[in-house]
Design a protein around this motif. Structure first.
Motif, PDB file in Angstrom:
ATOM      1  N   CYS A   1     -54.339 -86.930 -50.775  1.00  0.00           N
ATOM      2  CA  CYS A   1     -53.648 -86.018 -51.121  1.00  0.00           C
ATOM      3  C   CYS A   1     -52.492 -85.842 -49.987  1.00  0.00           C
ATOM      4  CB  CYS A   1     -54.455 -84.807 -50.891  1.00  0.00           C
ATOM      5  SG  CYS A   1     -53.668 -82.880 -51.635  1.00  0.00           S
ATOM      6  N   THR A   2     -52.462 -86.196 -48.764  1.00  0.00           N
ATOM      7  CA  THR A   2     -51.515 -86.047 -47.694  1.00  0.00           C
ATOM      8  C   THR A   2     -50.466 -87.066 -48.036  1.00  0.00           C
ATOM      9  OG1 THR A   2     -52.753 -88.037 -46.406  1.00  0.00           O
ATOM     10  CG2 THR A   2     -53.268 -85.815 -45.820  1.00  0.00           C
ATOM     11  N   ASP A   3     -50.620 -87.653 -49.272  1.00  0.00           N
ATOM     12  CA  ASP A   3     -49.446 -88.785 -49.521  1.00  0.00           C
ATOM     13  C   ASP A   3     -48.514 -88.030 -50.644  1.00  0.00           C
ATOM     14  OD1 ASP A   3     -50.207 -90.520 -47.793  1.00  0.00           O
ATOM     15  OD2 ASP A   3     -50.960 -91.884 -49.149  1.00  0.00           O
ATOM     16  N   LEU A   4     -48.907 -86.854 -51.136  1.00  0.00           N
ATOM     17  CA  LEU A   4     -48.011 -86.129 -52.220  1.00  0.00           C
ATOM     18  C   LEU A   4     -46.831 -85.728 -51.691  1.00  0.00           C
ATOM     19  CD1 LEU A   4     -50.880 -84.102 -54.018  1.00  0.00           C
ATOM     20  CD2 LEU A   4     -50.080 -86.596 -54.544  1.00  0.00           C
ATOM     21  N   ALA A   5     -45.774 -85.398 -52.314  1.00  0.00           N
ATOM     22  CA  ALA A   5     -44.485 -85.031 -51.735  1.00  0.00           C
ATOM     23  C   ALA A   5     -44.628 -83.472 -51.777  1.00  0.00           C
ATOM     24  CB  ALA A   5     -43.520 -85.336 -52.964  1.00  0.00           C
ATOM     25  N   ASP A   6     -43.650 -82.889 -50.911  1.00  0.00           N
ATOM     26  CA  ASP A   6     -43.558 -81.516 -50.987  1.00  0.00           C
ATOM     27  C   ASP A   6     -43.323 -80.896 -52.391  1.00  0.00           C
ATOM     28  OD1 ASP A   6     -44.137 -81.624 -48.259  1.00  0.00           O
ATOM     29  OD2 ASP A   6     -41.977 -81.303 -47.740  1.00  0.00           O
ATOM     30  N   GLY A   7     -44.307 -80.101 -52.682  1.00  0.00           N
ATOM     31  CA  GLY A   7     -44.208 -79.296 -54.005  1.00  0.00           C
ATOM     32  C   GLY A   7     -44.737 -79.951 -55.231  1.00  0.00           C
ATOM     33  N   GLU A   8     -45.414 -81.092 -54.876  1.00  0.00           N
ATOM     34  CA  GLU A   8     -46.033 -81.784 -56.066  1.00  0.00           C
ATOM     35  C   GLU A   8     -47.434 -81.555 -56.081  1.00  0.00           C
ATOM     36  OE1 GLU A   8     -47.005 -86.619 -56.943  1.00  0.00           O
ATOM     37  OE2 GLU A   8     -45.955 -85.960 -55.101  1.00  0.00           O
ATOM     38  N   MET A   9     -48.017 -81.455 -57.420  1.00  0.00           N
ATOM     39  CA  MET A   9     -49.346 -81.250 -57.899  1.00  0.00           C
ATOM     40  C   MET A   9     -49.761 -82.637 -58.618  1.00  0.00           C
ATOM     41  SD  MET A   9     -50.943 -78.508 -60.604  1.00  0.00           S
ATOM     42  CE  MET A   9     -50.796 -76.968 -59.210  1.00  0.00           C
ATOM     43  N   ARG A  10     -50.722 -83.107 -58.257  1.00  0.00           N
ATOM     44  CA  ARG A  10     -51.443 -84.202 -58.663  1.00  0.00           C
ATOM     45  C   ARG A  10     -52.770 -83.844 -59.526  1.00  0.00           C
ATOM     46  NH1 ARG A  10     -51.267 -89.895 -58.467  1.00  0.00           N
ATOM     47  NH2 ARG A  10     -49.461 -89.556 -57.153  1.00  0.00           N
ATOM     48  N   VAL A  11     -53.191 -84.280 -60.800  1.00  0.00           N
ATOM     49  CA  VAL A  11     -54.341 -84.125 -61.485  1.00  0.00           C
ATOM     50  C   VAL A  11     -54.977 -85.446 -61.646  1.00  0.00           C
ATOM     51  CG1 VAL A  11     -55.724 -82.930 -63.439  1.00  0.00           C
ATOM     52  CG2 VAL A  11     -53.365 -82.133 -62.375  1.00  0.00           C
ATOM     53  N   THR A  12     -56.116 -85.444 -61.164  1.00  0.00           N
ATOM     54  CA  THR A  12     -57.015 -86.937 -61.571  1.00  0.00           C
ATOM     55  C   THR A  12     -58.151 -86.557 -62.412  1.00  0.00           C
ATOM     56  OG1 THR A  12     -56.105 -87.952 -59.472  1.00  0.00           O
ATOM     57  CG2 THR A  12     -58.055 -88.847 -60.669  1.00  0.00           C
TER      58      THR A  12
ATOM     59  N   LEU B   1     -60.383 -91.664 -63.841  1.00  0.00           N
ATOM     60  CA  LEU B   1     -59.559 -91.977 -62.760  1.00  0.00           C
ATOM     61  C   LEU B   1     -57.967 -91.986 -63.257  1.00  0.00           C
ATOM     62  CD1 LEU B   1     -61.350 -94.460 -60.897  1.00  0.00           C
ATOM     63  CD2 LEU B   1     -61.176 -92.176 -60.122  1.00  0.00           C
ATOM     64  N   MET B   2     -57.626 -91.512 -64.232  1.00  0.00           N
ATOM     65  CA  MET B   2     -56.342 -91.329 -64.918  1.00  0.00           C
ATOM     66  C   MET B   2     -55.587 -90.267 -63.987  1.00  0.00           C
ATOM     67  SD  MET B   2     -54.923 -90.681 -68.743  1.00  0.00           S
ATOM     68  CE  MET B   2     -55.209 -92.369 -69.230  1.00  0.00           C
ATOM     69  N   SER B   3     -54.529 -90.487 -63.660  1.00  0.00           N
ATOM     70  CA  SER B   3     -53.789 -89.427 -62.742  1.00  0.00           C
ATOM     71  C   SER B   3     -52.673 -88.799 -63.385  1.00  0.00           C
ATOM     72  CB  SER B   3     -53.585 -89.727 -61.535  1.00  0.00           C
ATOM     73  OG  SER B   3     -54.586 -90.025 -60.536  1.00  0.00           O
ATOM     74  N   PHE B   4     -52.222 -87.437 -63.422  1.00  0.00           N
ATOM     75  CA  PHE B   4     -51.083 -86.983 -63.987  1.00  0.00           C
ATOM     76  C   PHE B   4     -50.295 -86.341 -62.705  1.00  0.00           C
ATOM     77  CE2 PHE B   4     -54.345 -87.033 -66.635  1.00  0.00           C
ATOM     78  CZ  PHE B   4     -53.756 -87.218 -67.982  1.00  0.00           C
ATOM     79  N   SER B   5     -49.142 -86.935 -62.149  1.00  0.00           N
ATOM     80  CA  SER B   5     -48.276 -86.186 -61.185  1.00  0.00           C
ATOM     81  C   SER B   5     -47.396 -85.524 -61.577  1.00  0.00           C
ATOM     82  CB  SER B   5     -48.026 -87.504 -60.145  1.00  0.00           C
ATOM     83  OG  SER B   5     -47.446 -87.116 -59.147  1.00  0.00           O
ATOM     84  N   SER B   6     -47.018 -84.348 -61.232  1.00  0.00           N
ATOM     85  CA  SER B   6     -45.963 -83.413 -61.721  1.00  0.00           C
ATOM     86  C   SER B   6     -44.813 -84.145 -60.915  1.00  0.00           C
ATOM     87  CB  SER B   6     -46.139 -82.099 -61.216  1.00  0.00           C
ATOM     88  OG  SER B   6     -46.072 -81.920 -59.797  1.00  0.00           O
ATOM     89  N   PRO B   7     -43.518 -83.827 -61.367  1.00  0.00           N
ATOM     90  CA  PRO B   7     -42.265 -83.891 -60.484  1.00  0.00           C
ATOM     91  C   PRO B   7     -42.008 -82.799 -59.771  1.00  0.00           C
ATOM     92  CG  PRO B   7     -41.754 -82.865 -62.904  1.00  0.00           C
ATOM     93  CD  PRO B   7     -43.353 -83.254 -62.825  1.00  0.00           C
ATOM     94  N   THR B   8     -41.330 -83.040 -58.662  1.00  0.00           N
ATOM     95  CA  THR B   8     -41.131 -82.121 -57.447  1.00  0.00           C
ATOM     96  C   THR B   8     -40.086 -81.159 -57.831  1.00  0.00           C
ATOM     97  OG1 THR B   8     -39.749 -83.610 -56.543  1.00  0.00           O
ATOM     98  CG2 THR B   8     -41.967 -83.919 -55.860  1.00  0.00           C
ATOM     99  N   THR B   9     -39.389 -81.337 -58.694  1.00  0.00           N
ATOM    100  CA  THR B   9     -38.109 -80.578 -59.092  1.00  0.00           C
ATOM    101  C   THR B   9     -38.092 -80.355 -60.635  1.00  0.00           C
ATOM    102  OG1 THR B   9     -36.443 -82.085 -59.118  1.00  0.00           O
ATOM    103  CG2 THR B   9     -36.678 -81.009 -56.997  1.00  0.00           C
ATOM    104  N   LYS B  10     -37.712 -79.259 -61.197  1.00  0.00           N
ATOM    105  CA  LYS B  10     -37.639 -78.954 -62.520  1.00  0.00           C
ATOM    106  C   LYS B  10     -36.277 -79.053 -62.972  1.00  0.00           C
ATOM    107  CE  LYS B  10     -41.851 -76.852 -63.455  1.00  0.00           C
ATOM    108  NZ  LYS B  10     -42.539 -75.586 -63.761  1.00  0.00           N
ATOM    109  N   SER B  11     -35.658 -79.416 -64.143  1.00  0.00           N
ATOM    110  CA  SER B  11     -34.152 -79.574 -64.438  1.00  0.00           C
ATOM    111  C   SER B  11     -34.354 -78.627 -65.794  1.00  0.00           C
ATOM    112  CB  SER B  11     -33.772 -80.933 -65.120  1.00  0.00           C
ATOM    113  OG  SER B  11     -32.560 -80.910 -65.587  1.00  0.00           O
ATOM    114  N   ALA B  12     -32.982 -78.168 -66.204  1.00  0.00           N
ATOM    115  CA  ALA B  12     -32.812 -77.208 -67.250  1.00  0.00           C
ATOM    116  C   ALA B  12     -32.650 -77.950 -68.248  1.00  0.00           C
ATOM    117  CB  ALA B  12     -31.662 -76.136 -66.640  1.00  0.00           C
TER     118      ALA B  12
END
Length: 437
Positions: free
Chosen positions: A13-24, A293-304
């Motif tokens: 978890c410490t390797d996640l970027a700021d604002g990132e959410m990871r689901v495993t 063990l499949m993971s879903f990692s969110s983008p750290t920013t959102k675009s319009a």
């Protein structure tokens, strides 16, 4: 050691970027013992925290494979108390207080509906001898062996720490409401969200709390012959029903877990391809059949942007045709928001619906794009790609994607000619399961 060195290790978890959410997905199986699909369990990582939802058979093993020391699990949330959701709980708790295995500091944090305190107290009573001998042997600190149970009898926020909130909501695990309590959870952090349905028949709360989430994880059940186990079938959501839920909520990624798919040697199940085909009768958006063990990692920013795969808008992930204008997308989104699935409009569960009410339109086949074709648009098909692969295609102007940068595709193998067709969608990066091979 990196995952490249050892593929059995995930990303701490410490390797996640700021604002990132990871689901495993730690375990995607049913009550049936399986070496491929462990008992139901899901890990959500956000802002330095590791939150585990349900702890079925093998959860501790999967956490280790995902690179998360069991002593660093900050909280466990239970959806209900069937054995396949809690039979790995005692292992996770006891392993986490052994310094050589987990080394947790403080008590084990357990959350859930009414009854969770009884489970916590019962485990401490059952395994008291293990605690006593380890304390007497100076192996463990008694302060780390306790279980602090947080029990809730109403829907609402049950966890709120460092910007991460967890909301509990009631679901219905059987047509008559006999299995109580039964709940689902929604996790929110930095504008990102994931919903975990828990075991449930189609339930309005999933629509309410799942509207527009980034990842919607839903259980599913189907057999080659649904009449083979009618009592089991009536306790879950079938793929056509799940498709209606996904169509209404429009998640960035719809995911199947807790996959109830027959009983080996007794009741034939269905293939993943058939599961997808049946879902496509009522839903055409982003869809993944989960694996352990499949993971879903969110983008750290959102675009319009509403056409570029790097910034696809929640609720409008892919188009029926090659191009859909923003005006068309807005109108489609408005129609989806105001359309209530038939099984809810009729005020009853599809588990009790007639066969005619279960019928849905057949999936429409779009034209395929050959690899030698010009740049393809988000929503069109590409072929000659292995199932569950992540394709690398760059993003061009006007929302086009070209050969070279990353975009996720969804693949279906046709039963008639065994050809694989794939569709580009969603900014979510879907990573393959980690194995020991």
């Amino acid at each position: 050691m990196s995952m490249d060195d050892d593929p059995s290790l995930g990303v701490p978890c410490t390797d996640l970027a700021d604002g990132e959410m990871r689901v495993t997905l730690l375990g995607t199986g049913s009550p049936v013992p399986s070496v491929e699909r462990y008992g139901n369990s899901t890990l959500v990582q956000a802002n330095g925290m590791n939150l585990v939802f349900d702890a079925g058979r093998g959860a501790t093993v999967r956490l280790t494979q995902a690179g998360v020391p069991v002593g660093q699990v900050d909280a466990v949330f239970l959806t209900h108390f069937h054995s396949d959701h809690i039979n790995g709980l005692s292992d996770l708790w006891m392993s986490s207080y052994v310094p050589a295995l987990g080394g947790r500091e403080g008590s084990f944090q357990l959350y859930g509906p009414t009854g969770v305190r009884n489970i916590g107290d019962g485990m401490q009573s059952t395994y008291r001898i293990d605690i006593d001998v380890r304390v007497a042997d100076n192996e463990v600190d008694p302060a780390t062996t306790g279980i602090e149970s947080h029990e809730f009898d109403t829907d609402g926020v049950v966890f709120d720490q460092d910007g991460v909130t967890v909301t509990m909501f009631t679901v219905q695990h059987d047509p008559d409401g006999a299995i109580q309590p039964a709940v689902g959870y929604r996790v929110d952090y930095a504008g990102k969200s994931v919903l975990i349905s828990g075991d449930t028949v189609p339930t309005e709360n999933v629509l309410i709390f799942g509207d527009g989430v980034d990842v919607l994880i839903h259980e599913v059940a189907d057999f080659e012959d649904p009449s083979a186990l009618p009592s089991v079938y009536a306790h879950y959501t079938n793929p056509q029903q799940a498709g209606e839920i996904f169509e209404q909520t429009q998640p960035k990624m719809a995911v199947y877990s807790h996959i109830v798919n027959g009983i080996p040697g007794r009741v034939p199940g269905i293939s993943e391809e058939t599961l997808i085909e049946r879902t496509r009768e009522s839903y055409e958006g982003p869809l993944t059949v989960g694996n352990d063990l499949m993971s879903f990692s969110s983008p750290t920013t959102k675009s319009a942007s509403t056409t570029d795969v790097s910034g696809a808008r929640p609720g409008v992930m892919w188009a029926r045709t090659a191009r859909v204008t923003q005006t068309q997308q807005k109108k489609a989104g408005a129609r989806r928001r105001h359309r209530v699935p038939a099984f809810l409009a009729r005020g009853r569960s599809m588990a009790k619906a007639s066969p005619n009410e279960r019928l849905r339109r057949r999936p429409r086949m779009d034209r395929q794009i050959q690899p030698t074709s010009p740049p393809i648009d988000v929503g069109e098909y590409v072929d000659h790609v292995a199932t569950d692969d992540t394709v690398f295609v760059p993003r061009g102007r006007g929302g086009q994607v070209r050969k070279g940068a990353k975009a996720k595709i969804s693949c279906i193998r046709h039963r008639v000619d065994a050809q694989v067709t794939c569709r580009v969608h969603s900014p979510y990066q879907i990573e393959p399961p980690y194995t020991n091979n």
